[in-house]
Design a protein around this motif. Structure first.
Motif, PDB file in Angstrom:
ATOM      1  N   GLY A   1       0.789  -1.331   0.037  1.00  0.00           N
ATOM      2  CA  GLY A   1       0.110   0.028   0.103  1.00  0.00           C
ATOM      3  C   GLY A   1       1.009   1.172  -0.122  1.00  0.00           C
ATOM      4  O   GLY A   1       0.362   2.329   0.331  1.00  0.00           O
ATOM      5  N   LYS A   2       2.063   1.091  -0.404  1.00  0.00           N
ATOM      6  CA  LYS A   2       2.820   2.399  -0.250  1.00  0.00           C
ATOM      7  C   LYS A   2       2.538   3.205  -1.447  1.00  0.00           C
ATOM      8  O   LYS A   2       2.229   2.819  -2.597  1.00  0.00           O
ATOM      9  CB  LYS A   2       4.530   1.861  -0.508  1.00  0.00           C
ATOM     10  CG  LYS A   2       5.359   2.836  -0.629  1.00  0.00           C
ATOM     11  CD  LYS A   2       6.874   2.265  -0.552  1.00  0.00           C
ATOM     12  CE  LYS A   2       7.742   3.107  -0.679  1.00  0.00           C
ATOM     13  NZ  LYS A   2       9.397   2.554  -0.763  1.00  0.00           N
ATOM     14  N   CYS A   3       2.558   4.559  -1.329  1.00  0.00           N
ATOM     15  CA  CYS A   3       2.302   5.453  -2.399  1.00  0.00           C
ATOM     16  C   CYS A   3       3.140   6.739  -2.379  1.00  0.00           C
ATOM     17  O   CYS A   3       3.843   6.955  -1.468  1.00  0.00           O
ATOM     18  CB  CYS A   3       0.929   5.985  -2.183  1.00  0.00           C
ATOM     19  SG  CYS A   3      -0.471   4.848  -1.985  1.00  0.00           S
ATOM     20  N   ARG A   4       3.188   7.292  -3.405  1.00  0.00           N
ATOM     21  CA  ARG A   4       4.183   8.323  -3.769  1.00  0.00           C
ATOM     22  C   ARG A   4       3.284   9.592  -3.611  1.00  0.00           C
ATOM     23  O   ARG A   4       2.132   9.860  -4.394  1.00  0.00           O
ATOM     24  CB  ARG A   4       4.888   8.292  -5.106  1.00  0.00           C
ATOM     25  CG  ARG A   4       5.650   9.448  -5.598  1.00  0.00           C
ATOM     26  CD  ARG A   4       6.531   9.403  -7.122  1.00  0.00           C
ATOM     27  NE  ARG A   4       5.187   9.244  -8.029  1.00  0.00           N
ATOM     28  CZ  ARG A   4       4.745  10.349  -8.436  1.00  0.00           C
ATOM     29  NH1 ARG A   4       5.241  11.584  -8.258  1.00  0.00           N
ATOM     30  NH2 ARG A   4       3.784  10.460  -9.610  1.00  0.00           N
ATOM     31  N   ASN A   5       3.627  10.420  -2.741  1.00  0.00           N
ATOM     32  CA  ASN A   5       2.891  11.724  -2.456  1.00  0.00           C
ATOM     33  C   ASN A   5       3.774  12.850  -3.046  1.00  0.00           C
ATOM     34  O   ASN A   5       4.803  13.394  -2.411  1.00  0.00           O
ATOM     35  CB  ASN A   5       2.606  11.789  -1.070  1.00  0.00           C
ATOM     36  CG  ASN A   5       1.384  12.808  -0.635  1.00  0.00           C
ATOM     37  OD1 ASN A   5       1.547  14.118  -1.556  1.00  0.00           O
ATOM     38  ND2 ASN A   5       0.673  12.730   0.027  1.00  0.00           N
ATOM     39  N   ASP A   6       3.357  13.493  -4.151  1.00  0.00           N
ATOM     40  CA  ASP A   6       4.109  14.540  -4.914  1.00  0.00           C
ATOM     41  C   ASP A   6       3.120  15.558  -5.163  1.00  0.00           C
ATOM     42  O   ASP A   6       2.632  15.593  -6.239  1.00  0.00           O
ATOM     43  CB  ASP A   6       4.771  14.050  -6.100  1.00  0.00           C
ATOM     44  CG  ASP A   6       5.820  15.054  -6.357  1.00  0.00           C
ATOM     45  OD1 ASP A   6       5.890  16.134  -6.205  1.00  0.00           O
ATOM     46  OD2 ASP A   6       6.598  14.620  -7.588  1.00  0.00           O
TER      47      ASP A   6
ATOM     48  N   ASP B   1       0.033   8.644  -5.993  1.00  0.00           N
ATOM     49  CA  ASP B   1       0.298   7.457  -6.983  1.00  0.00           C
ATOM     50  C   ASP B   1       0.666   6.170  -6.318  1.00  0.00           C
ATOM     51  O   ASP B   1       1.953   6.241  -5.717  1.00  0.00           O
ATOM     52  CB  ASP B   1       0.934   7.951  -7.979  1.00  0.00           C
ATOM     53  CG  ASP B   1       1.281   7.177  -9.186  1.00  0.00           C
ATOM     54  OD1 ASP B   1       0.620   6.015  -8.988  1.00  0.00           O
ATOM     55  OD2 ASP B   1       1.706   7.216 -10.229  1.00  0.00           O
ATOM     56  N   CYS B   2       0.051   5.215  -6.093  1.00  0.00           N
ATOM     57  CA  CYS B   2       0.193   4.101  -5.591  1.00  0.00           C
ATOM     58  C   CYS B   2       0.947   2.964  -6.302  1.00  0.00           C
ATOM     59  O   CYS B   2       0.869   1.928  -6.203  1.00  0.00           O
ATOM     60  CB  CYS B   2      -0.851   3.704  -4.614  1.00  0.00           C
ATOM     61  SG  CYS B   2      -1.599   4.813  -3.571  1.00  0.00           S
ATOM     62  N   THR B   3       1.289   3.400  -7.787  1.00  0.00           N
ATOM     63  CA  THR B   3       1.891   2.470  -8.601  1.00  0.00           C
ATOM     64  C   THR B   3       3.353   2.844  -8.952  1.00  0.00           C
ATOM     65  O   THR B   3       3.544   4.046  -8.660  1.00  0.00           O
ATOM     66  CB  THR B   3       1.067   2.449 -10.034  1.00  0.00           C
ATOM     67  OG1 THR B   3       1.316   3.653 -10.325  1.00  0.00           O
ATOM     68  CG2 THR B   3      -0.632   2.364  -9.664  1.00  0.00           C
TER      69      THR B   3
END
Length: 546
Positions: free
Chosen positions: A72-77, A86-88
């Protein structure tokens, strides 16, 4: 056979030998294998590491990929222009041995970036777009779950469509990029950290630019050959001085992005000689005006020529050859049998979104040692178009990994000519055919990952089940390269040759070679070492040259 056919055939032969532009046109050789139906990320950039893992990535502002980040890791930008959470994944690591892959995390935009592997094996990746243009990203090979580490303000200038090369002192030089007519170094110089290169502004065209991702090679005299648009210079980067200007390629068509051809520094031989010859080959590209015309839906036929130049000659001149296929956006890969593979791309149009047409499905083998007119051999075709944003790279077993293709601003799989491509495949040149197994060497020593030194006399032990022709044995070093936008940065092949081959017991042999004499010929780092016999390569081992 009709008289007209016979007359036509003989006239073709006469024209071929008169112009010295013959080539083989019948498809022959090579085989394809689909490795993965969906890796989830379109591979715009590709780098093989010394643990036989391949790092691939695209860009973060495509929107979501189809490869989820773990747990469930996501990139928060919040700077992302498309998807702020974006969690992909937009990068992944491919394990060659197990044919498996795992997602990696990049935090900022790596779109159209560049990179190279340092002497210690770390991949240093630089620049990109938007919030990534000043970033340096580091990937350290490991057996576990390593991931990208990002360094803010790692660059002195924004780098988008730049080229990197490893230098003899272990640094990387980073040249050009959009609106950057200069170069810098990684790690950064204390001061000054930016150096003007007027050649890049001189080769810049309005609208099309045509000087991005310049072709850069470390010459055997320690200077850098830099090619942009349709001409080249020899750059003394230490003193920021142009020491030689080369003639314009005949025809004066641009060969660098977006009129994208490809290029290699041909294999370096006789490397113990006082002066080592260096020859550059450039093939394909877009026709004059192709970029602007393609934006008007007019897709001009791509170039069908290659140009070779001996860059250390007192009066260097381009020698032109005709390819059997027109090609723009092709990739050129040095193979361990000293040939060049030309693969991927299109027969018309330009690099850029939706701006290429007519996929070229047949690779071509180019044999630089053959006489002009007999150097090209067309190979068996793939079924997958590899258009804009395709990549390819040599693997240690001699196969070529082929990935990517996305001519769209986002991932798009329906109602387009060339859908976003997530399949991963390999091309096996004919030297991997099982019929050659009895003459194929198997390296027994030195051990893979071992350290070898400059000028060292080294015995390489190998076995071979069939009879060995001792003067047909060679040892080859290949530097793994960073592939993107049809150019493999830092690609280099050195022929160590064969000082002496000695037969031992049980089908074993020792071939004696001398390692490169200096970091100018072979910058320190990890290299693939192959033994070839009658042009048939072994599985490579990795050596660490120090």
């Amino acid at each position: 056979m009709s008289p007209i056919f016979v007359l036509s055939f003989h006239l073709s032969l006469l024209l071929c030998f008169t112009l010295q532009q013959c080539f083989f046109t019948s498809a022959t050789g090579g085989s394809w294998k689909l490795l993965q139906k969906n890796v989830g990320v379109s591979a715009m950039h590709l780098q093989l590491l010394h643990n036989d893992r391949v790092i691939m990535f695209d860009r973060t502002d495509y929107g979501p990929s189809t490869l989820p980040l773990p747990n469930g890791k996501c990139r928060n930008d919040q700077n992302d222009l498309t998807l702020k959470v974006d969690c992909t994944a937009h990068s992944f690591e491919y394990n060659v041995a197990t044919n498996t892959f795992r997602p990696l995390t990049v935090q900022t935009d790596v779109w159209c970036s560049s990179g190279a592997v340092m002497a210690d094996g770390r991949l240093i990746q630089t620049g990109g777009s938007n919030d990534g243009e000043l970033k340096v990203r580091i990937f350290s090979p490991c057996k576990g779950k390593c991931d990208w580490v990002e360094v803010s303000n790692g660059l002195a200038a924004p780098r988008w469509y730049a080229t990197n090369h490893i230098l003899p002192d272990g640094r990387q030089i980073i040249i050009g990029g959009r609106d950057q007519f200069n170069y810098e170094f990684y790690p950064k110089n204390p001061f000054p950290d930016l150096f003007d290169l007027p050649f890049l502004s001189e080769t810049n065209e309005p609208v099309a630019e045509n000087n991005l991702y310049p072709f850069v090679y470390l010459n055997t005299d320690g200077n850098l050959f830099v090619f942009a648009n349709n001409r080249a210079i020899l750059l003394d980067y230490v003193n920021n001085k142009v020491v030689k200007k080369y003639p314009t390629i005949p025809g004066a068509e641009a060969r660098t992005y977006p009129s994208t051809g490809s290029s290699v520094l041909l294999p370096l031989r006789n490397i113990q000689a006082p002066v080592v010859e260096a020859e550059v080959l450039i093939c394909g590209g877009g026709a004059k005006g192709c970029f602007v015309q393609s934006m008007k839906d007019n897709f001009l036929p791509a170039l069908d020529t290659c140009a070779r130049i001996k860059i250390n000659d007192p009066n260097p001149q381009w020698v032109m050859e005709k390819m059997p296929r027109r090609r723009v956006m092709g990739d050129m890969i040095l193979l361990p049998d000293k040939s060049v593979l030309i693969i991927n791309g299109a027969a018309s149009g330009s690099a850029g979104w939706e701006q290429g047409r007519d996929p070229v499905l047949n690779p071509v083998i180019y044999r630089p040692d053959n006489t002009i007119g007999s150097r090209f051999v067309v190979q068996n075709p793939t079924t997958i178009p590899r258009m804009y944003h395709s990549t390819a790279g040599l693997l240690g077993d001699g196969r070529v990994l082929v990935a990517g293709s996305n001519p769209h601003a986002y991932y798009n799989f329906t109602e387009v000519l060339y859908p976003t491509e997530l399949r991963l495949e390999s091309f096996s040149p004919d030297y991997l055919n099982a019929k050659f197994n009895n003459i194929r060497p198997t390296i027994a020593a030195p051990v893979s990952q071992g350290v070898l030194h400059y000028g060292q006399h080294q015995k390489v032990r190998f076995s071979c089940t069939g009879a060995v022709v001792q003067n047909k044995v060679e040892v080859i070093l290949v530097a793994p390269s960073f592939a993107t936008h049809s150019f493999s940065q830092n690609q280099r092949l050195l022929v160590l040759g064969n000082n002496k081959t000695t037969k031992l017991a049980n089908n074993s042999y020792d071939v004696e070679v001398t390692m490169p004499p200096s970091r100018v010929l072979a910058p320190s780092g990890y290299y693939l070492m192959y033994v070839t016999h009658q042009g048939i390569p072994s599985q490579a081992i990795w050596i660490h040259l120090k």
